[in-house]
Design an enzyme around this catalytic site. Structure first.
Site, PDB file in Angstrom:
ATOM      1  N   SER A  25     -41.243 -19.959 -50.660  1.00 10.90           N
ATOM      2  CA  SER A  25     -40.339 -19.303 -51.589  1.00 10.90           C
ATOM      3  C   SER A  25     -40.315 -17.775 -51.458  1.00 10.90           C
ATOM      4  O   SER A  25     -39.414 -17.136 -51.988  1.00 10.90           O
ATOM      5  CB  SER A  25     -40.755 -19.651 -53.017  1.00 10.90           C
ATOM      6  N   SER A  76     -45.879 -20.825 -49.601  1.00  4.96           N
ATOM      7  CA  SER A  76     -44.794 -19.841 -49.718  1.00  4.96           C
ATOM      8  C   SER A  76     -45.026 -18.508 -49.044  1.00  4.96           C
ATOM      9  O   SER A  76     -44.107 -17.702 -48.960  1.00  4.96           O
ATOM     10  CB  SER A  76     -44.480 -19.589 -51.184  1.00  4.96           C
ATOM     11  N   LYS A 109     -42.821  -9.437 -54.179  1.00  4.39           N
ATOM     12  CA  LYS A 109     -42.011 -10.598 -54.546  1.00  4.39           C
ATOM     13  C   LYS A 109     -41.712 -10.540 -56.045  1.00  4.39           C
ATOM     14  O   LYS A 109     -42.580 -10.120 -56.838  1.00  4.39           O
ATOM     15  CB  LYS A 109     -42.811 -11.865 -54.205  1.00  4.39           C
TER      16      LYS A 109
HETATM   17  N1  GLN Z   1     -42.374 -25.059 -50.889  1.00  8.04           N
HETATM   18  C1  GLN Z   1     -43.386 -25.292 -51.883  1.00  8.04           C
HETATM   19  C2  GLN Z   1     -42.754 -25.644 -53.205  1.00  8.04           C
HETATM   20  O1  GLN Z   1     -41.550 -25.603 -53.299  1.00  8.04           O
HETATM   21  C3  GLN Z   1     -44.284 -24.115 -51.987  1.00  8.04           C
HETATM   22  C4  GLN Z   1     -43.846 -23.079 -52.944  1.00  8.04           C
HETATM   23  C5  GLN Z   1     -44.845 -21.975 -53.121  1.00  8.04           C
HETATM   24  O2  GLN Z   1     -45.822 -21.888 -52.395  1.00  8.04           O
HETATM   25  N2  GLN Z   1     -44.595 -21.154 -54.109  1.00  8.04           N
HETATM   26  O3  GLN Z   1     -43.434 -25.959 -54.148  1.00  8.04           O
END
Ligand code: GLN
Length: 478
Positions: A152, A176, A77
């Site tokens: 994400s 994420s 990532k």
């Molecule tokens: N969807 C969550 C957020 O937007 C998790 C994001 C993540 O785990 N990086 O904060």
């Protein structure tokens, strides 16, 4: 024709001479080209990957012992930094930034002879649940390109889903890894907070962030964790507990009957797709028929966990992202006769996307004088309550299960106009990050609309061995 099943089988094929690292890398490079439209990769290291593959083939042919991830094709990532390669966090503010050192996980992957094939698209600074916040375009779900990949770490999930690499690493601050794994029908593992070093992980919310793994199987996820976990002098929050041999302990609890909890409020949630609810209940039945004990537990805090998560993570993010000032690194917006403050303002206004700006402002607000106690302190108190509650639950139970997400992958644009709706989709995943426990999403189910959905299993901190064994147990029951 190359078909990948598990790393173990791949190693057997390499040792039998049925395949080589070079032909494997070529296969994945072709797959990446074929799936270009999914937008899962921001960069591909074509020549470099082939060079490494050649070297590995030679070493193997000369009888050298194989590293644990010998020839395994991995993608990262775009928040995990790899020396000499782009590290942009899918943000314009870091566009063209080249990393000057390796994240600890990268060092560990390379030491075990993995081949890093490229960098995956993601939500900007890992903020998002649908990969619609990347400065470099949306990532599409390979099963239905009108639907989101999840976020994400959407690019990393799709890279494994569509067979563009064997495993990938993402980051999980509030789901994420598990959420896109759920949307894409693959395995997504978030280890205990502090199990894996965060050195070289571009920070979003430091007390929540954890590097996680996407894989096709629990076996591969366990093996990868074994490689990347462990002490690190560059990250003082890493646990000094020895790293168990996760890959060999997988079947340890093969015949064990587990005591499993689920939360009543999770299933009562009106946002939960009724079909996911029904599937979950019928799976509970299967579990009990197979001798596991499954009990419902009251979890009176469910409605507080999303607000608590978003208060604390935005507060941490507003501090972490203050370093992107256009002076030290990354993009700088030029101005004639500008003061330093003008440069900061212009750089940050142009460099950051809408969602990142929203979170910096939210974070600055909850930390500001006059609101600090009402928001930040209160949220810390809720986090403590959650921790206590969790400890009590794990005194009685081996694991907690839930759906990973209340819905299947939604269509592009469906939730982008409502930040709150998007945030509420994280309701089942953020809990594990708030209390630091390990969690996994297993691709067990399919909706009548043909999209996959997963089962989330959470266990007590540092009990990954149980998490893997239980996962293997449950996969068999499907
Ligand atoms: N969807 C969550 C957020 O937007 C998790 C994001 C993540 O785990 N990086 O904060």
């Amino acid at each position: 024709m190359f078909t990948f099943s598990t790393i173990k089988d791949y190693h057997i094929a390499l040792l039998n001479g049925n395949t080589t690292c070079v032909s494997t890398v070529n296969h994945y490079l072709q797959a990446i080209k074929d799936s270009y439209h999914l937008n899962a990769f921001l960069e591909v290291f074509e020549c470099e990957a082939i060079d490494i593959a050649k070297k590995l083939d030679l070493n193997r042919q000369q009888g050298m012992p194989l590293g644990k991830l010998h020839g395994v094709v991995v993608a990262l990532k775009d928040v995990i930094i790899y020396k000499g390669h782009r590290a942009s966090a899918a943000s314009k503010i870091l566009e063209n930034y080249i990393s000057i050192y390796n994240a600890t996980v990268v060092e560990k992957l390379l030491a075990q002879e993995a081949i890093i094939i490229g960098i995956n698209n993601c939500d900007e600074f890992a903020m998002g649940s649908s990969n619609e916040n990347s400065a470099f375009g949306n990532v599409k779900n390979a099963l239905d390109t009108t639907r989101v990949s999840g976020g994400s770490s959407g690019g990393s999930a799709v890279a494994v889903q569509a067979g563009m690499c064997m495993i990938s690493l993402g980051s999980d601050t509030g789901g994420s890894v598990r959420q896109p794994a759920d949307f894409c029908g693959i395995v997504g593992l978030k280890p205990t907070y502090g199990r894996v070093s965060r050195y070289g992980l571009i920070a979003y919310a430091s007390s929540f962030d954890q590097i996680g793994i996407f894989a096709n199987s629990v076996e591969d996820a366990a093996l990868t964790l074994e490689v990347i976990a462990g002490e690190d002098e560059f990250d003082s929050t890493v646990s000094s507990l020895p790293v168990p041999s996760y890959s060999t302990l997988l079947e340890q609890a093969k015949d064990q009957k587990f005591s499993i909890a689920y939360f009543k409020e999770t299933l009562d949630n009106p946002a939960l797709d009724p079909e996911i609810r029904d599937t979950f209940y019928s799976f509970i039945k299967t579990l009990t028929e197979n001798g596991h004990s499954v009990q419902v537990v009251d979890f009176e805090y469910l409605e507080y966990i999303v607000p608590t998560y978003y208060i604390l993570t935005t507060a941490e993010a507003s501090c972490n992202l203050s370093r992107y000032d256009g002076v030290r690194f990354g993009h700088q917006t030029q101005h004639i006769n500008a003061t330093l403050t003008d440069v900061y303002k212009a750089t940050r206004s142009i460099g950051f996307g809408k969602e990142v700006k929203r979170r910096i402002m939210l974070g600055a607000f909850v930390l500001s004088e006059g609101y600090y106690d009402a928001y930040f302190t209160k949220a810390q108190q809720v986090r403590n309550l959650l921790l206590q509650k969790t400890n009590t639950i794990f005194e009685k139970f081996d694991a907690i299960i839930s759906p990973t997400v209340p819905t299947v992958a939604w269509k592009f644009g469906e939730k982008s106009n409502s930040a709150t709706e998007m945030y509420l989709a994280d309701i089942y995943t953020v809990y594990a990050n708030l209390v630091g426990i390990p969690a996994i999403s297993l691709p067990l189910f399919k909706h009548s609309n043909k999209m996959p959905f997963g089962l989330q299993i959470m266990v007590s901190s540092n009990k990954e061995v149980i998490l893997h064994s239980l996962s293997k147990n449950l996969i068999k029951l499907k």
